[in-house]
Design a protein around this motif. Sequence first.
Motif, PDB file in Angstrom:
ATOM      1  N   GLU A 109       0.827  -1.213   0.000  1.00 37.28           N
ATOM      2  CA  GLU A 109       0.000   0.000   0.000  1.00 37.28           C
ATOM      3  C   GLU A 109       0.860   1.261   0.000  1.00 37.28           C
ATOM      4  O   GLU A 109       0.550   2.229  -0.703  1.00 37.28           O
ATOM      5  CB  GLU A 109      -0.943  -0.003   1.201  1.00 37.28           C
ATOM      6  CG  GLU A 109      -2.056  -1.018   1.077  1.00 37.28           C
ATOM      7  CD  GLU A 109      -2.898  -1.171   2.328  1.00 37.28           C
ATOM      8  OE1 GLU A 109      -2.449  -0.754   3.430  1.00 37.28           O
ATOM      9  OE2 GLU A 109      -4.006  -1.723   2.213  1.00 37.28           O
ATOM     10  N   LEU A 125       2.185   1.722  -3.501  1.00 33.97           N
ATOM     11  CA  LEU A 125       1.114   2.130  -4.408  1.00 33.97           C
ATOM     12  C   LEU A 125       0.724   3.584  -4.193  1.00 33.97           C
ATOM     13  O   LEU A 125       0.498   4.323  -5.160  1.00 33.97           O
ATOM     14  CB  LEU A 125      -0.096   1.202  -4.251  1.00 33.97           C
ATOM     15  CG  LEU A 125       0.164  -0.243  -4.672  1.00 33.97           C
ATOM     16  CD1 LEU A 125      -0.965  -1.147  -4.207  1.00 33.97           C
ATOM     17  CD2 LEU A 125       0.376  -0.346  -6.175  1.00 33.97           C
ATOM     18  N   TYR A 130      -5.939   2.679  -5.682  1.00 34.72           N
ATOM     19  CA  TYR A 130      -5.672   1.276  -5.996  1.00 34.72           C
ATOM     20  C   TYR A 130      -6.720   0.425  -5.303  1.00 34.72           C
ATOM     21  O   TYR A 130      -7.437   0.887  -4.413  1.00 34.72           O
ATOM     22  CB  TYR A 130      -4.276   0.857  -5.516  1.00 34.72           C
ATOM     23  CG  TYR A 130      -4.124   0.986  -4.020  1.00 34.72           C
ATOM     24  CD1 TYR A 130      -4.496  -0.046  -3.174  1.00 34.72           C
ATOM     25  CD2 TYR A 130      -3.659   2.166  -3.460  1.00 34.72           C
ATOM     26  CE1 TYR A 130      -4.399   0.091  -1.804  1.00 34.72           C
ATOM     27  CE2 TYR A 130      -3.560   2.307  -2.089  1.00 34.72           C
ATOM     28  CZ  TYR A 130      -3.935   1.265  -1.262  1.00 34.72           C
ATOM     29  OH  TYR A 130      -3.849   1.414   0.098  1.00 34.72           O
ATOM     30  N   ILE A 152      -3.493  -6.632  -7.268  1.00 33.56           N
ATOM     31  CA  ILE A 152      -3.628  -5.172  -7.233  1.00 33.56           C
ATOM     32  C   ILE A 152      -4.274  -4.701  -8.531  1.00 33.56           C
ATOM     33  O   ILE A 152      -3.825  -5.055  -9.625  1.00 33.56           O
ATOM     34  CB  ILE A 152      -2.239  -4.519  -7.070  1.00 33.56           C
ATOM     35  CG1 ILE A 152      -1.590  -5.018  -5.770  1.00 33.56           C
ATOM     36  CG2 ILE A 152      -2.344  -2.999  -7.113  1.00 33.56           C
ATOM     37  CD1 ILE A 152      -0.089  -4.823  -5.722  1.00 33.56           C
ATOM     38  N   LEU A 168      -5.359  -1.441 -10.868  1.00 34.18           N
ATOM     39  CA  LEU A 168      -5.049  -0.031 -11.104  1.00 34.18           C
ATOM     40  C   LEU A 168      -5.756   0.446 -12.367  1.00 34.18           C
ATOM     41  O   LEU A 168      -5.741  -0.243 -13.394  1.00 34.18           O
ATOM     42  CB  LEU A 168      -3.538   0.162 -11.285  1.00 34.18           C
ATOM     43  CG  LEU A 168      -2.652  -0.285 -10.128  1.00 34.18           C
ATOM     44  CD1 LEU A 168      -1.199  -0.334 -10.568  1.00 34.18           C
ATOM     45  CD2 LEU A 168      -2.833   0.650  -8.946  1.00 34.18           C
TER      46      LEU A 168
END
Length: 156
Positions: free
Chosen positions: A81, A84, A91, A114, A116
């Motif tokens: 996290e 990101l 995200y 993940i 995006l």
Amino acid sequence: MSKKVVIILTVLSIVSLGLSITAINLVIRNKVKDNTSSSSENAASSEYQEEDIQYVLYLGTNDKDTNKPVFEPDEAKKKAEEILLDHFGGYTIQEANGGWKDGDTVYSEYSLVIYLSDTDIDSVHKACDEMIKVFNQSSVLVQSNKTTTEFYSTGE
């Protein structure tokens, strides 16, 4: 006028007419799109992107050399996290368990999936470079999916 000049002028007129129709069509589409996307204060509104690429990253968390977890699951998620947030405005992360077989040996690991959107592949690669270092990975699997993105709201 010669026949050749008449033919050339006719072809140019047809091409010009085609370009004019195309330009008018684009103006009409933009006006319709503007009218469709604008809403009254009480109506729902949407922001559309004609086409978007959704990037899905699969990040394993076992060390590439020892095949042991680099971090505990909560810490791994927190580290991902942080990376990101340094690279993207937003995200989505899902926790997963990945597995594979090498010969007779079965391996498994805690993984992060993940999602995006609203970014580009260069930004994704920069974040992956950092994840590869932090998690001591050989690679991060990146999928690129064509999609249409809509940020929907009720207009409130």
